[in-house]
Design a protein around this motif. Structure first.
Motif, PDB file in Angstrom:
ATOM      1  N   GLY A 103      -4.279   5.397   1.559  1.00 28.47           N
ATOM      2  CA  GLY A 103      -3.479   6.589   1.750  1.00 28.47           C
ATOM      3  C   GLY A 103      -3.320   7.371   0.451  1.00 28.47           C
ATOM      4  O   GLY A 103      -3.498   8.585   0.419  1.00 28.47           O
ATOM      5  N   GLY A 104      -2.987   6.655  -0.630  1.00 25.99           N
ATOM      6  CA  GLY A 104      -2.710   7.328  -1.888  1.00 25.99           C
ATOM      7  C   GLY A 104      -3.717   7.037  -2.971  1.00 25.99           C
ATOM      8  O   GLY A 104      -3.655   7.603  -4.066  1.00 25.99           O
ATOM      9  N   SER A 105      -4.643   6.115  -2.708  1.00 24.65           N
ATOM     10  CA  SER A 105      -5.623   5.768  -3.737  1.00 24.65           C
ATOM     11  C   SER A 105      -6.925   5.328  -3.102  1.00 24.65           C
ATOM     12  O   SER A 105      -6.951   4.921  -1.937  1.00 24.65           O
ATOM     13  CB  SER A 105      -5.069   4.648  -4.630  1.00 24.65           C
ATOM     14  N   THR A 106      -7.989   5.455  -3.883  1.00 25.26           N
ATOM     15  CA  THR A 106      -9.301   4.989  -3.460  1.00 25.26           C
ATOM     16  C   THR A 106      -9.759   4.003  -4.529  1.00 25.26           C
ATOM     17  O   THR A 106      -9.895   4.391  -5.695  1.00 25.26           O
ATOM     18  CB  THR A 106     -10.265   6.194  -3.331  1.00 25.26           C
ATOM     19  N   GLY A 131       0.812  -1.213   0.000  1.00 19.33           N
ATOM     20  CA  GLY A 131       0.000   0.000   0.000  1.00 19.33           C
ATOM     21  C   GLY A 131       0.843   1.259   0.000  1.00 19.33           C
ATOM     22  O   GLY A 131       2.063   1.204   0.185  1.00 19.33           O
ATOM     23  N   SER A 132       0.185   2.395  -0.209  1.00 21.04           N
ATOM     24  CA  SER A 132       0.902   3.670  -0.239  1.00 21.04           C
ATOM     25  C   SER A 132       1.272   4.136   1.166  1.00 21.04           C
ATOM     26  O   SER A 132       2.176   4.953   1.328  1.00 21.04           O
ATOM     27  CB  SER A 132       0.033   4.750  -0.883  1.00 21.04           C
ATOM     28  N   SER A 133       0.548   3.656   2.183  1.00 20.83           N
ATOM     29  CA  SER A 133       0.854   4.055   3.563  1.00 20.83           C
ATOM     30  C   SER A 133       1.576   2.969   4.341  1.00 20.83           C
ATOM     31  O   SER A 133       2.384   3.256   5.197  1.00 20.83           O
ATOM     32  CB  SER A 133      -0.420   4.395   4.329  1.00 20.83           C
ATOM     33  N   LYS A 134       1.194   1.717   4.069  1.00 24.26           N
ATOM     34  CA  LYS A 134       1.849   0.615   4.780  1.00 24.26           C
ATOM     35  C   LYS A 134       1.918  -0.619   3.877  1.00 24.26           C
ATOM     36  O   LYS A 134       1.100  -0.802   2.970  1.00 24.26           O
ATOM     37  CB  LYS A 134       1.104   0.260   6.080  1.00 24.26           C
ATOM     38  N   ALA A 182      -0.008  17.271  11.053  1.00 24.20           N
ATOM     39  CA  ALA A 182      -1.253  17.313  10.268  1.00 24.20           C
ATOM     40  C   ALA A 182      -1.949  15.951  10.353  1.00 24.20           C
ATOM     41  O   ALA A 182      -3.167  15.872  10.529  1.00 24.20           O
ATOM     42  CB  ALA A 182      -0.945  17.679   8.820  1.00 24.20           C
ATOM     43  N   GLU A 183      -1.171  14.896  10.253  1.00 22.80           N
ATOM     44  CA  GLU A 183      -1.718  13.532  10.321  1.00 22.80           C
ATOM     45  C   GLU A 183      -2.370  13.288  11.690  1.00 22.80           C
ATOM     46  O   GLU A 183      -3.459  12.737  11.796  1.00 22.80           O
ATOM     47  CB  GLU A 183      -0.573  12.532  10.063  1.00 22.80           C
ATOM     48  N   ARG A 184      -1.674  13.746  12.730  1.00 23.07           N
ATOM     49  CA  ARG A 184      -2.184  13.566  14.091  1.00 23.07           C
ATOM     50  C   ARG A 184      -3.471  14.372  14.304  1.00 23.07           C
ATOM     51  O   ARG A 184      -4.453  13.876  14.851  1.00 23.07           O
ATOM     52  CB  ARG A 184      -1.116  14.050  15.082  1.00 23.07           C
ATOM     53  N   MET A 185      -3.466  15.591  13.815  1.00 20.23           N
ATOM     54  CA  MET A 185      -4.665  16.434  13.976  1.00 20.23           C
ATOM     55  C   MET A 185      -5.844  15.835  13.221  1.00 20.23           C
ATOM     56  O   MET A 185      -6.978  15.856  13.686  1.00 20.23           O
ATOM     57  CB  MET A 185      -4.381  17.840  13.457  1.00 20.23           C
ATOM     58  N   LYS A 186      -5.539  15.295  12.046  1.00 22.00           N
ATOM     59  CA  LYS A 186      -6.617  14.700  11.241  1.00 22.00           C
ATOM     60  C   LYS A 186      -7.267  13.543  12.001  1.00 22.00           C
ATOM     61  O   LYS A 186      -8.496  13.479  12.105  1.00 22.00           O
ATOM     62  CB  LYS A 186      -6.045  14.198   9.897  1.00 22.00           C
ATOM     63  N   THR A 187      -6.439  12.644  12.524  1.00 19.50           N
ATOM     64  CA  THR A 187      -7.019  11.468  13.169  1.00 19.50           C
ATOM     65  C   THR A 187      -7.649  11.808  14.534  1.00 19.50           C
ATOM     66  O   THR A 187      -8.633  11.218  14.915  1.00 19.50           O
ATOM     67  CB  THR A 187      -5.987  10.332  13.336  1.00 19.50           C
ATOM     68  N   GLY A 192     -10.739   0.620   4.218  1.00 21.56           N
ATOM     69  CA  GLY A 192      -9.448   1.288   4.044  1.00 21.56           C
ATOM     70  C   GLY A 192      -9.238   2.255   5.207  1.00 21.56           C
ATOM     71  O   GLY A 192     -10.205   2.708   5.848  1.00 21.56           O
ATOM     72  N   GLY A 193      -7.985   2.568   5.482  1.00 28.99           N
ATOM     73  CA  GLY A 193      -7.641   3.408   6.636  1.00 28.99           C
ATOM     74  C   GLY A 193      -8.386   4.735   6.654  1.00 28.99           C
ATOM     75  O   GLY A 193      -8.852   5.191   7.707  1.00 28.99           O
ATOM     76  N   ALA A 194      -8.513   5.369   5.483  1.00 30.90           N
ATOM     77  CA  ALA A 194      -9.101   6.709   5.431  1.00 30.90           C
ATOM     78  C   ALA A 194     -10.615   6.701   5.675  1.00 30.90           C
ATOM     79  O   ALA A 194     -11.204   7.759   5.918  1.00 30.90           O
ATOM     80  CB  ALA A 194      -8.775   7.374   4.101  1.00 30.90           C
TER      81      ALA A 194
END
Ligand SMILES: Nc1ncnc2c1ncn2[C@@H]1O[C@H](COP(=O)(O)OP(=O)(O)OP(=O)(O)O)[C@@H](O)[C@H]1O
Ligand SMILES: [Mg+2]
Length: 420
Positions: free
Chosen positions: A221-224, A24-27, A262-267, A340-342
């Motif tokens: 992370g990078g695709s849907t 994956g793009s994130s992991k 930014a990642e932390r604030m988002k989650t 997916g994670g998002a």
């Protein structure tokens, strides 16, 4: 729990040790499972690693991707106390395009055997292949005996004509080659490559959804990636190369804060749909280039949602457009399963319901045993689903395996060359 993997079981389940690799793009993550003859599987090894070598599902840094694959596979091997060579791998790179190919052969009234299946599968010819594109995913989606549709496993039946529909996904040769090079360098063979959203669907959908019609949207992370299932099979797949990383980058840019913050604030505080309470709630935003001791900025939470919502909407609008263009929007029915994670972003389910005008639920892998809590979430649906593909006997390949030794990627490549 026996029977947990019965959903959609067809053909012969792969029994023994099966390994799945989600690049994956994130992991990058690797699951190793033991599958018994009934198709029930139990995970015995898990490894995952942050991925830094992919963008939008495509490999952009070979070295970083090989390192992540190697670390994830080695961790899973250590836990399983086994070594693996062949893995089922997902892909979402190379601008995937989906088609269904139908073929028929004569079987002259005898009992249909494995040899007949191999023959009919070998007749498959995708209609839209060019030099720059190749078949990356090929899964039979239903057999016909003497014109009678809906046959799930024709072996043992009698008839004069045997037909098969194969769902084929092509992708650009260059992107696929880069993925293969990474596997080779990690000393792995791709037993089969499968589009990510198909794999995710196998691990998260229930029997009724898969039967009556459903759209799977795997927000990574990078695709849907998108998949439309009905009659127990995948019939359409597509990819939008936008995901959670784009949301994070928008926040980093919009609030001039480092990407990690930014990642932390988002989650922690992010929402895909703004609520009136967001006006009064204040959050801290550390500034780019400042030391940790510097006073962070205080901004209303609504500022964060005003950055997130347009991007999340954009992604979902692209998905809606692709579904409308595909012609499958109606057949897919009103049910959507987000994964997916998002998909875990607060409010994403509600926003998807609004933009797509469908009933939406969040899906996590359920058809597999032994996933620890940390790897049982939506981000692991694809990896779990790759195992389901083998456990449910959905592959076009196992029949040939009875007579030919497996040679991993070479074998798949040869099979595809012979058959397409
Ligand atoms: N709790 C959460 N809230 C919001 N977003 C989250 C949460 N947890 C993870 N994410 C987002 O999920 C994304 C990663 O999802 P996932 O692990 O499914 O991606 P991937 O499979 O590696 O990537 P891809 O499928 O695009 O190649 C990241 O952008 C991350 O920010
Ligand atoms: Mg993914």
């Amino acid at each position: 729990m026996n029977g947990i993997n019965k959903l959609g079981t067809r053909g012969t389940a792969r029994s023994g040790l099966v390994a799945a690799l989600d690049v994956g793009s994130s992991k990058v993550c690797c699951f190793i499972a033991r599958v018994d003859a009934t198709g029930a599987s139990r995970i015995v090894g898990i490894g995952h690693q942050v991925s830094r070598g992919l963008r939008g599902g495509a490999v952009v840094d070979l070295e970083a991707t090989v390192a992540a694959i190697t670390a994830a596979v080695e961790a899973a091997e250590r836990m399983a106390n086994e070594t693996v060579k062949r893995v089922l791998v997902n892909f979402s790179c190379g601008d995937p395009a989906s088609h269904t190919v139908g073929v028929e052969v004569a079987v002259s009234g005898h009992e249909i055997s494995d040899a007949d299946l191999r023959r009919v599968l070998a007749q498959g010819r995708p209609r839209a292949e060019s030099g720059e594109r190749e078949v990356a995913h090929a899964v039979p989606v239903g057999f016909r005996v003497d014109g009678a549709n809906g046959v799930r496993d024709p072996r043992g039946m009698f008839g004069s004509r045997l037909g098969v529909d194969i769902h084929v996904v092509t992708a650009s040769t260059g992107a696929l080659r880069n993925l293969r090079i990474c596997l080779e360098r990690a000393h792995l063979d791709a037993e089969e490559t499968l589009i990510s959203s198909y794999a995710s669907g196998l691990s998260i959908l229930d029997e009724d959804e898969m039967n009556l019609g459903v759209t799977v949207i795997d927000m990574g992370g990078g695709s849907t990636t998108i998949a439309v299932f009905y009659d127990h099979d995948l019939h359409f797949a597509d990819v939008v190369t936008l995901g959670g990383q784009h949301v994070t980058n928008d926040i980093a840019r919009g609030l001039a804060t480092p990407v990690a913050h930014a990642e932390r604030m988002k989650t922690l505080y992010g929402t895909a749909i703004a609520s009136p309470a967001d006006e009064s709630a204040m959050i801290d935003v550390p500034q780019v280039g400042e030391t940790e001791l510097a006073e962070p900025n205080h901004v209303p939470r609504s500022l964060l949602s005003s950055i997130i919502q347009p991007r999340a909407e954009e992604i979902l609008e692209f998905v809606r457009e692709r579904l409308e263009l595909s012609g499958y929007a109606r057949t897919a029915g009103r049910r959507v399963v987000l994964t997916g994670g998002a998909s875990q972003l607060t409010g994403m389910r509600e926003l998807a319901a609004k933009v797509l005008d469908k009933q939406v639920r969040i899906g996590r892998p359920v058809h597999i045993q032994g996933l620890a809590e940390a790897t049982g979430g939506p981000a692991f649906a694809t990896c779990a689903g790759l195992l389901c593909h083998a456990a449910q006997g959905r592959s076009a390949l196992p029949e040939a395996a009875e007579t030919a030794p497996r040679q991993g990627l070479a074998r798949v490549g040869q099979w595809l060359r012979e058959n397409f």
